[in-house]
Design a protein around this motif. Structure first.
Motif, PDB file in Angstrom:
ATOM      1  N   GLN A 121       0.525  -1.122   0.050  1.00 13.37           N
ATOM      2  CA  GLN A 121      -0.093  -0.101  -0.121  1.00 13.37           C
ATOM      3  C   GLN A 121       0.675   1.143   0.209  1.00 13.37           C
ATOM      4  O   GLN A 121       0.831   2.678  -0.614  1.00 13.37           O
ATOM      5  CB  GLN A 121      -0.960  -0.336   1.206  1.00 13.37           C
ATOM      6  N   TYR A 122       1.737   1.280   0.271  1.00  7.93           N
ATOM      7  CA  TYR A 122       3.087   2.143   1.048  1.00  7.93           C
ATOM      8  C   TYR A 122       3.439   2.513  -0.587  1.00  7.93           C
ATOM      9  O   TYR A 122       3.826   3.627  -0.783  1.00  7.93           O
ATOM     10  CB  TYR A 122       3.391   2.347   1.980  1.00  7.93           C
ATOM     11  N   MET A 123       4.146   1.776  -1.085  1.00  5.86           N
ATOM     12  CA  MET A 123       4.779   1.660  -3.303  1.00  5.86           C
ATOM     13  C   MET A 123       3.721   1.573  -3.562  1.00  5.86           C
ATOM     14  O   MET A 123       3.831   1.727  -5.106  1.00  5.86           O
ATOM     15  CB  MET A 123       5.389   0.799  -3.094  1.00  5.86           C
ATOM     16  N   ARG A 124       2.383   1.114  -3.869  1.00  9.71           N
ATOM     17  CA  ARG A 124       0.795   1.600  -4.672  1.00  9.71           C
ATOM     18  C   ARG A 124       1.285   2.490  -5.760  1.00  9.71           C
ATOM     19  O   ARG A 124       1.533   2.256  -7.015  1.00  9.71           O
ATOM     20  CB  ARG A 124      -0.083   0.888  -4.312  1.00  9.71           C
ATOM     21  N   HIS A 125       1.597   3.764  -5.281  1.00 13.34           N
ATOM     22  CA  HIS A 125       1.538   4.202  -6.235  1.00 13.34           C
ATOM     23  C   HIS A 125       2.779   4.683  -6.757  1.00 13.34           C
ATOM     24  O   HIS A 125       3.131   5.505  -8.003  1.00 13.34           O
ATOM     25  CB  HIS A 125       1.504   6.305  -5.883  1.00 13.34           C
ATOM     26  N   LEU A 126       4.008   3.993  -6.503  1.00 14.60           N
ATOM     27  CA  LEU A 126       4.962   3.444  -7.423  1.00 14.60           C
ATOM     28  C   LEU A 126       4.918   2.888  -8.511  1.00 14.60           C
ATOM     29  O   LEU A 126       5.773   2.691  -9.051  1.00 14.60           O
ATOM     30  CB  LEU A 126       6.622   3.671  -6.409  1.00 14.60           C
ATOM     31  N   MET A 127       4.639   1.640  -7.896  1.00 16.83           N
ATOM     32  CA  MET A 127       4.108   0.402  -8.796  1.00 16.83           C
ATOM     33  C   MET A 127       2.861   0.507  -9.561  1.00 16.83           C
ATOM     34  O   MET A 127       3.504  -0.368 -10.685  1.00 16.83           O
ATOM     35  CB  MET A 127       4.173  -0.919  -8.102  1.00 16.83           C
ATOM     36  N   TRP A 128       1.705   0.438  -9.490  1.00 14.43           N
ATOM     37  CA  TRP A 128       0.852  -0.024  -9.843  1.00 14.43           C
ATOM     38  C   TRP A 128       0.504   0.811 -11.442  1.00 14.43           C
ATOM     39  O   TRP A 128       0.201   0.281 -12.571  1.00 14.43           O
ATOM     40  CB  TRP A 128      -0.310   0.655  -8.733  1.00 14.43           C
ATOM     41  N   PRO A 129       1.221   2.037 -11.531  1.00 10.49           N
ATOM     42  CA  PRO A 129       1.351   2.866 -12.696  1.00 10.49           C
ATOM     43  C   PRO A 129       1.701   2.157 -13.476  1.00 10.49           C
ATOM     44  O   PRO A 129       1.218   2.203 -15.287  1.00 10.49           O
ATOM     45  CB  PRO A 129       1.626   4.502 -12.381  1.00 10.49           C
ATOM     46  N   GLN A 130       2.510   1.937 -13.257  1.00 12.25           N
ATOM     47  CA  GLN A 130       3.049   1.151 -14.556  1.00 12.25           C
ATOM     48  C   GLN A 130       2.630  -0.469 -14.854  1.00 12.25           C
ATOM     49  O   GLN A 130       2.866  -0.354 -16.656  1.00 12.25           O
ATOM     50  CB  GLN A 130       4.623   0.627 -14.781  1.00 12.25           C
ATOM     51  N   TYR A 131       1.897  -1.077 -14.099  1.00 20.28           N
ATOM     52  CA  TYR A 131       1.225  -1.872 -13.957  1.00 20.28           C
ATOM     53  C   TYR A 131      -0.073  -1.643 -15.253  1.00 20.28           C
ATOM     54  O   TYR A 131      -0.547  -2.638 -16.282  1.00 20.28           O
ATOM     55  CB  TYR A 131       0.782  -2.552 -13.638  1.00 20.28           C
ATOM     56  N   GLU A 132      -0.415  -0.706 -14.892  1.00 21.34           N
ATOM     57  CA  GLU A 132      -1.967   0.152 -15.546  1.00 21.34           C
ATOM     58  C   GLU A 132      -1.855   0.733 -17.012  1.00 21.34           C
ATOM     59  O   GLU A 132      -2.926   0.160 -17.690  1.00 21.34           O
ATOM     60  CB  GLU A 132      -2.248   1.162 -14.553  1.00 21.34           C
ATOM     61  N   ARG A 133      -0.866   0.747 -17.098  1.00 22.59           N
ATOM     62  CA  ARG A 133      -0.545   1.646 -18.701  1.00 22.59           C
ATOM     63  C   ARG A 133      -0.333   0.486 -19.188  1.00 22.59           C
ATOM     64  O   ARG A 133      -0.728   0.462 -20.545  1.00 22.59           O
ATOM     65  CB  ARG A 133       0.673   2.462 -18.315  1.00 22.59           C
TER      66      ARG A 133
END
Length: 514
Positions: free
Chosen positions: A185-197
């Motif tokens: 949860q703390y790192m989500r904003h760093l990791m998730w956008p790459q997968y989302e795109r």
């Protein structure tokens, strides 16, 4: 090693609604039940309206759009759960809504400019799928088995190996799962956008990260795999990871590792007929082996005996465990799993005084979190070891809560003083030493007697001999050094910072002993 990101909430329900539909009672209902059904319908309409407005914000690059969309989707989840328990509520009607949402997502993905062109009313008309803020929901739903006939659907929902993995995560590994969730949860904003795109499901991103490292970015295996996604050195280098020129290995960086894992997984998916199981097997057991097995089997899936038996036991365990973690990430309520509530909103923390992450961990306390904030700070700032002495003015990645606690408890006051005292403590000072007092040597006396305007003589004060059991970090604490600078000045390479007893270090730049 790579992963696949967020199986969208909508696609999750598409995969699971079949179970709810079996128990749907279409018979006559009472006025009381009808009133409850009407209230559920109104809640769904309100959630749709909220999501519609969020899409407009996203289309205009309003940063609050994503948060509003998340809230609307959470409301939709609650509505579906309420409907499944309410006599007379048509879950099939909600399923229709989700299908409409999936269609809109496909439309928006095909035309990136569509969001900008649609008004709020027009988005409402097209409200038949997720939009840009949800990662390729149509594909994610297909991966979960939305009437596509793939083996993946049966494997995720019914495969005994995956069920065994779920059992393990819920019993002796429950603590590891919850820790992984908190770290993510703390790192989500760093990791998730790459997968989302890239259109890769978040749940699989979480599943791989949970199995690989429990979300500890500094994790390093005996085989040499490193970082939250556990890339081997050679594989990481192929996908842009490694020494960034400053001595820092970017395999330990959550953003960079996530970006590399997307590239890795997409490459594997193209080779392996978009098979999640085989891509995971490649992630763990080697891409060359996975491709040879796949091609040699004539394209059979992972669970076929001819394929399954050609992977080592570790890989045969790894694949279902990742899928099990991903499935629990999507379906926590179904399994009685209460996920921790956190406040991970990112914010910058500028140090007003020199400090280390250890010192910050002590003064911040653990209000609202089970194990305090050390892991969050380390994960968000992988370039620093916990003992590194960071100068005033250093800016750290943190959260709004951490920044607030820092200003209240870490700048001044009894907690701040206690933290400084504890990190400066030296166990060696507790030892009572006996024996003759050593007299001052000539060089020391001469230095002490030198006039104020004389050029300082070269002494041993600027150098230090490493004692048995000491680490670079403990020496940095003792002499108030920046550990990274201390390492550079002495040619010591990260991330291990290996020392040997008797090694002589330059203390250039250290505050104490100078």
């Amino acid at each position: 090693m790579p992963v696949i990101a967020c199986l969208s909430r909508i696609s999750v329900f598409l995969a699971g609604l079949a179970l709810v539909l079996v128990s749907f009672d279409a018979g006559a209902i009472s006025q009381r039940d009808q009133a409850a059904v009407d209230a559920i319908t109104q809640r769904m309409e309100a959630a749709e309206a909220g999501y519609r407005e969020a899409l407009v914000k996203i289309g205009h690059a309003d940063p609050s759009g994503s948060a509003d969309a998340d809230r609307a989707l959470e409301d939709m989840e609650d509505v579906v759960a309420s409907c499944s328990r309410q006599r007379g509520c048509s879950v099939t009607g909600l399923l229709t809504t989700y299908k409409r949402l999936l269609k809109l997502n496909a439309d928006l993905e095909a035309d990136d400019d569509l969001l900008d062109e649609l008004s709020s009313d027009e988005i409402g008309h097209h409200m038949t799928s997720f939009a840009q803020d949800v990662p390729e929901a149509a594909r994610a739903a297909a991966l979960l088995g939305a009437d596509d006939g793939h083996e993946f659907d049966r494997m995720v929902q019914y495969n005994p190996a995956v069920q065994e993995g779920i059992r393990r995560w819920l019993t002796d590994m429950r603590g590891a799962f919850l820790t992984s969730y908190e770290n993510y949860q703390y790192m989500r904003h760093l990791m998730w956008p790459q997968y989302e795109r890239a259109g890769l499901p978040e749940a699989l991103l979480f599943g791989i990260m949970a199995k690989e490292s429990n979300g500890r970015v500094h994790s390093t295996s005996r085989a040499g795999a490193a970082g939250p996604m556990q890339f081997m050195y050679a594989t990481g280098k192929r996908f842009g990871l490694g020494d960034d020129g400053t001595g820092f290995d970017t395999r330990y960086d959550a953003y960079a590792a996530s970006e590399a894992s997307v590239s890795y997984l997409n490459e594997r998916m193209r080779e392996l007929n978009r098979s999640i199981e085989l891509s995971l097997a490649a992630y763990n057991g080697g891409e060359g082996r996975a491709l040879r097995v796949y091609q040699g089997s004539g394209g059979k899936d992972f669970w076929h005996q001819d394929v399954y038996q050609q992977f080592p036991p570790e890989t045969r365990d790894y694949v279902p465990m990742v899928i099990a973690a991903a499935w629990l990430f999507l379906h926590p309520r179904e399994y009685g799993l209460s996920l921790p509530r956190l406040d991970p909103k990112p914010a910058a923390l500028r140090l007003e005084q020199p400090a280390s992450i250890y010192q910050l961990t002590i003064c911040l306390g653990n209000r609202g979190v089970r194990e305090g904030y050390m892991r969050a700070l380390r994960n968000l700032n992988p370039r620093y070891q916990a003992e590194d002495w960071l100068p005033a003015g250093t800016t750290l990645r943190a959260t709004t809560r951490i920044v607030g606690l820092y200003k209240r408890q870490c700048v001044q006051g009894p907690r701040a003083e206690l933290a400084r005292e504890l990190v400066a403590s030296d166990a060696g000072q507790a030892i009572v030493r006996t024996g003759p007092v050593t007299a001052l040597g000539p060089a020391t006396v001469a230095t002490a007697a030198a006039p104020a305007n004389a050029k300082p003589a070269t002494t041993t004060k600027r150098r230090y001999q490493v004692q048995r059991g000491e680490t670079l970090s403990s020496i940095g604490r003792k002499f108030q050094c920046d550990t990274s600078e201390l390492a550079r000045n002495n040619g010591i390479k990260p991330p291990r910072y290996a020392l040997r007893p008797g090694q002589e270090l330059s203390l250039e730049g250290c505050k104490a002993g100078s």
